[in-house]
Design an enzyme around this catalytic site. Structure first.
Site, PDB file in Angstrom:
ATOM      1  CB  VAL A  29      -1.035   0.098   1.260  1.00 41.08           C
ATOM      2  CG1 VAL A  29      -1.689   1.113   1.145  1.00 41.08           C
ATOM      3  CG2 VAL A  29      -1.811  -1.368   1.186  1.00 41.08           C
ATOM      4  CG  ASP A 137      -9.067 -10.211   6.555  1.00 37.90           C
ATOM      5  OD1 ASP A 137      -9.044 -10.717   7.600  1.00 37.90           O
ATOM      6  OD2 ASP A 137      -8.017  -9.902   5.983  1.00 37.90           O
TER       7      ASP A 137
END
Length: 605
Positions: A29, A137
């Protein structure tokens, strides 16, 4: 926040990359800047996954779906390129530590902060599920705490990796063991209720610093998730009351995000959501971002133009032959269908009035996946018996919900009137809900939720609602059920108020919570749910006068569940009865007494 590695790109698509935010099992990221100056979080998939055509296809499909999700408590997806050499996805960047970082550094959250967290997460799940996604998740590192509330991240590609063999080793599972649901840890189908279980586990961690199922090993944690009751002893009572049902082993026994929001109620305006230590961490991260932005930025380059698509060969002769073959049989088929249609029209029962079409008795008989006509395509295996998702033209997604509790927050009155029924509208997540109240149950509705932001979302939703109300008047949408099925039975009719008052010890009145769930509540709460799903296999086996039931006692709540009628495909018509005792006494005795009063009112299998 770390500087970029020398080998990392300085640009992906139109986004200039300036720093690294973190790395996970699926990608890295990066912090980027959009051409209009907005900050974005760009997730670049690891190169090894880019060579799997199956992964790319799943990623492409989920990127398209995730763009439908936009709400106050999610980080919206702005852009993506599943065709890039290494696929990437860009979402809105928000400043704030993850819930895991906040609890690790500042300790468990106080009750007021837990309520802010729970409300934000429930609202985020509502938006995610309405877009047809399951997060799969939801864990502390995927929840960011910002100055004005939580943000759920990483929902855009969670399902894209569900079947990716390269993502896991042999026998591995996708998800975080301490926060996954029993369905994820086992072999049962994963539905939106799985996210509600993760929501409950996450709230326990935020309140205590430890998950409710955490063991000394991963294998022990997974065993606890599937077989053990959660450790909720350290939870504040106000938090425990709404967390406990979220951690039910049976997905059908968990509340929906909408029900959680209804229970939590409104937050007081202008309150600071987090402890001071968390807000101080948010401000430090703000300062770090400003420091990075003060450095010279990489030169902006226009993104490369897409390659022209290869021309496809046109199989003119094959297509012509197929068209000719169809034409040869079209006349015969048309004549046959006209004859069948005429016979069906003669034999069909007359349509209902609009008032009769909007009674709970009618909605209980209706199959929600038959209510919209052939212009809309219903989902193949709906997760609920009272709602169905449809795909319309241009892939616009609709949710049709029959008899759900009416949420009054944000509702406005439309000038549109359908068959004498006033329409209510609720602008939500860039889309729109259009609904009409049930004449005999003003607190419930028939609703169309249009998640698309194209055109006029409310006008589109009203058009679909008009079609739905028209079709509900036609018995052709009736569900085919076995004799003795629970699906046509109104749960509010299986226990009279006088009996409920005798059991609870105080005056109570039936209050429908959804089409298939009814509640009698004062200080204690008794609820009955009649629905179809997988039978509950957890809990002690008890005898209810010849009927074998499963009994689960969790804190002050005792739940009884039993199979009323097998319906095939491992599912069955099930009864679930719960009793919450405000004093913590005799919950199971009260539940048993109520069950024995309910059983004679049920249809005979």
């Amino acid at each position: 926040m770390q500087p970029l590695r020398p080998d990392e790109p300085r640009q992906l698509g139109p986004y200039r990359l300036i720093a690294a935010l973190g790395e996970g099992g699926m990608g890295r990221v990066l912090l980027g800047i959009a051409p209009d100056g907005r900050l974005v979080a760009v997730k670049q998939v690891h190169a090894q996954f880019a060579h799997d055509p199956g992964f790319r296809e799943r990623f492409r499909r989920e990127v398209a779906t995730s763009r439908l999700v936009s709400g106050a408590y999610t980080a919206a997806v702005m852009d993506a390129d599943p065709e890039a050499e290494t696929p990437w996805l860009a979402s809105v960047f928000v400043t704030g530590p993850s819930l895991k970082e906040a609890v690790d550094t500042a300790g468990p959250l106080p009750v007021n902060a837990l309520r802010h967290l729970a409300t934000g997460l429930a609202a985020a799940l509502l938006d995610i599920h309405r877009a047809g996604l399951i997060h799969r998740d939801l864990k502390p590192s995927n929840v960011l705490l910002t100055d004005d509330g939580p943000r759920v991240i990483d929902f855009g590609i969670a399902r894209a990796v569900e079947d990716g063999q390269e993502l896991t080793g042999t026998g591995a599972i996708i998800g975080s063991p301490a926060f996954m649901s029993p369905e994820q840890a086992g072999t049962a189908p994963v539905t939106p209720a799985s996210d509600v279980f993760s929501f409950g586990a996450l709230l326990v961690m935020a309140a205590t610093g430890r998950g409710p199922f955490t063991g000394t090993t991963t294998a022990q944690t997974l065993y606890n998730v599937v077989h053990s009751q959660p450790d909720l002893g350290a939870l504040p009572p106000d938090v425990r009351r709404f967390v406990e049902p979220c951690l039910a082993k049976n997905p059908a026994h968990r509340p929906t995000p909408a029900q959680l929001l209804d229970f939590l109620g409104h937050l007081p305006p202008g309150t600071t959501p987090w402890p001071e230590a968390v807000h101080a961490r948010i401000h430090r991260q703000d300062a770090e971002v400003r420091a990075v932005l003060s450095l010279p930025l990489p030169q902006w380059r226009p993104p490369p133009k897409p390659r022209p698509a290869k021309k496809r060969r046109r199989w003119i002769w094959a297509v012509s032959a197929a068209v000719l073959a169809v034409a040869l049989v079209a006349g015969t088929v048309t004549v046959y269908r006209l004859a069948q249609s005429a016979k069906a029209a003669r034999d069909a029962p007359p349509p209902l009035s609009i008032q009769d079409a909007l009674t709970p008795e009618r909605l209980l008989r209706a199959d929600p996946c038959k209510v919209l006509d052939s212009e809309y395509t219903p989902e193949e295996r709906p997760s609920y018996t009272y709602r169905c998702q449809y795909t319309g033209t241009k892939n616009v997604a609709f949710d049709l919900v029959l008899g759900d509790a009416l949420q009054t927050t944000g509702i406005r009155t439309s000038p549109t009137v359908i068959d004498g029924q006033g329409v209510l509208l609720n602008d939500i997540s860039g889309g729109c809900e259009a609904m009409v109240r049930l004449p005999t149950r003003p607190g419930s509705s028939v609703m169309i939720y249009n998640s698309s932001r194209d055109g006029d979302p409310c006008a589109i939703a009203e058009t679909a609602l008009t079609e739905a109300l028209k079709r509900l008047r036609d018995p052709v949408v009736d569900r085919q059920t076995q004799p003795g099925s629970l699906l046509p039975v109104d749960p509010c009719t299986v226990l009279d108020d006088a009996t409920a008052q005798k059991i609870a010890g105080s005056a109570v009145k039936a209050a429908p919570q959804a089409l298939r769930r009814c509640e009698w509540a004062t200080q204690d709460t008794l609820s009955v749910t009649l629905d179809r799903g997988y039978p509950d296999t957890e809990g002690a086996e008890v005898d209810l006068g010849g009927i074998s039931a499963r009994q689960n006692k969790t804190g002050s709540t005792c739940t009884l569940s039993w199979t009323h009628l097998p319906s095939g495909d491992r599912e069955s018509d099930n009864v679930r009865l719960s009793y919450y005792s405000a004093t913590g006494d005799n919950a199971c005795e009260k539940a048993n007494e109520a069950a024995k009063a309910v059983i004679p009112k049920l249809p005979k299998p």
